[in-house]
Design a protein around this motif. Structure first.
Motif, short mmCIF file in Angstrom:
data_model
loop_
_atom_site.label_atom_id
_atom_site.label_comp_id
_atom_site.label_asym_id
_atom_site.label_seq_id
_atom_site.Cartn_x
_atom_site.Cartn_y
_atom_site.Cartn_z
N LYS A 92 0.32 -1.33 0.13
CA LYS A 92 0.16 -0.08 0.11
C LYS A 92 1.43 1.53 -0.47
N CYS A 93 0.33 2.28 -0.58
CA CYS A 93 1.00 3.34 -1.29
C CYS A 93 0.89 4.25 -1.07
N ASN A 94 0.40 5.12 0.17
CA ASN A 94 -0.05 6.20 0.67
C ASN A 94 0.96 7.86 -0.12
N VAL A 95 0.35 8.33 -1.11
CA VAL A 95 0.85 9.79 -1.62
C VAL A 95 0.48 10.71 -0.84
N PHE A 96 0.76 11.84 -0.88
CA PHE A 96 0.96 12.90 -0.41
C PHE A 96 1.72 14.40 -1.24
N ILE A 97 0.79 14.83 -1.69
CA ILE A 97 2.08 15.69 -2.62
C ILE A 97 1.28 17.24 -1.94
N ASP A 98 2.28 17.88 -1.86
CA ASP A 98 2.16 19.18 -1.08
C ASP A 98 2.35 20.34 -2.38
N GLY A 99 2.20 21.47 -2.66
CA GLY A 99 2.39 21.97 -3.25
C GLY A 99 1.59 23.50 -4.29
N GLU A 100 2.03 23.71 -4.82
CA GLU A 100 0.62 25.06 -5.53
C GLU A 100 0.43 25.14 -6.99
N LEU A 101 -0.75 24.04 -7.10
CA LEU A 101 -1.22 22.67 -7.73
C LEU A 101 -2.73 22.88 -7.79
N ASP A 102 -3.47 22.45 -9.29
CA ASP A 102 -4.73 22.00 -8.69
C ASP A 102 -5.09 20.68 -8.75
N ALA A 103 -5.72 20.49 -8.23
CA ALA A 103 -6.45 19.28 -8.10
C ALA A 103 -5.90 17.99 -9.73
N ASP A 104 -6.57 18.85 -10.58
CA ASP A 104 -6.02 17.87 -12.52
C ASP A 104 -4.20 17.49 -11.94
N GLN A 105 -3.52 18.19 -11.77
CA GLN A 105 -1.87 18.72 -12.11
C GLN A 105 -1.57 18.16 -11.00
N LYS A 106 -2.25 17.12 -9.03
CA LYS A 106 -1.93 16.24 -8.79
C LYS A 106 -2.73 15.29 -9.01
N LYS A 107 -3.15 14.87 -9.42
CA LYS A 107 -3.82 13.23 -10.20
C LYS A 107 -2.26 12.70 -11.40
N ARG A 108 -2.60 13.90 -12.26
CA ARG A 108 -1.04 13.51 -13.32
C ARG A 108 0.21 13.39 -12.58
N ILE A 109 0.40 14.12 -11.80
CA ILE A 109 1.74 13.63 -11.16
C ILE A 109 1.50 12.30 -10.34
N TYR A 110 0.58 12.11 -9.39
CA TYR A 110 -0.07 10.89 -8.88
C TYR A 110 0.04 9.65 -10.24
N THR A 111 -0.63 9.90 -11.36
CA THR A 111 -0.42 9.22 -12.24
C THR A 111 0.83 8.53 -13.13
N ILE A 112 1.72 9.15 -12.73
CA ILE A 112 3.15 9.27 -13.23
C ILE A 112 3.77 8.12 -12.61
N GLY A 113 3.50 8.65 -11.20
CA GLY A 113 4.76 7.71 -9.93
C GLY A 113 3.71 6.33 -10.35
N GLU A 114 3.08 5.90 -10.68
CA GLU A 114 2.13 4.31 -10.68
C GLU A 114 3.64 4.35 -12.05
N LYS A 115 3.91 4.25 -12.86
CA LYS A 115 4.40 3.86 -14.00
C LYS A 115 6.14 3.47 -13.73
N CYS A 116 6.36 4.04 -12.45
CA CYS A 116 8.34 4.47 -11.99
C CYS A 116 8.35 2.68 -11.77
N PRO A 117 9.87 2.90 -13.22
CA PRO A 117 10.27 1.72 -13.17
C PRO A 117 10.33 0.24 -11.93
#
Length: 137
Positions: A92-117
């Motif tokens: 189980k991975c719980n991801v927390f992203i803090d920054g000046e981002l809207d919900a779509d940007q956070k979701k995109r970063i999270y989705t990219i993280g799901e593709k890590c090697p």
């Protein structure tokens, strides 16, 4: 070998030296399991690999997009469920992203993280081949 990690253990239970080129770290078991608690246990190293890979992958993407991300934190845990026929490990991975981002940007970063090697490696079939090398010759 270019991607070769060398792991060695001496007589001290269970302190293990891990080398990759000029880099090194120690793995161990906690004292209650007979170790010295000098480093991460092997399962903690595996979970660390997933968390680090996800965080680095997300940071690379945010940097490329020039998005303001103050911190990415990944909390990783595992649970093993055994049955008569197999053992299944749930990570189980719980991801927390803090920054000046809207919900779509956070979701995109999270989705990219799901593709890590490392995650890709663990989600596909893995074959571990071990060979005993005779050191007495």
């Amino acid at each position: 070998m270019e991607n070769e990690v060398v792991v060695s253990i001496g007589e001290e239970s269970y302190t293990t030296q891990i080398q990759y080129g000029d880099l090194s770290l120690i793995a161990d078991e906690p004292e209650e399991l007979g170790g010295q608690n000098k480093g991460f246990a092997p399962t903690q190293l595996l979970l660390s690999s997933i968390g680090a890979c996800k965080a680095i992958t997300m940071r690379m993407y945010a940097n490329r997009k020039e998005w303001k991300v103050n911190k990415i934190e990944v909390k990783v845990s595992s649970e093993v469920q055994k049955s008569e026929q197999q053992q299944t490990t749930f990570i189980k991975c719980n991801v927390f992203i803090d920054g000046e981002l809207d919900a779509d940007q956070k979701k995109r970063i999270y989705t990219i993280g799901e593709k890590c090697p490392v995650q890709k490696m663990l989600q596909n079939p893995i074959v571990v081949e071990s060979n005993l090398i005779d050191t007495n010759t």
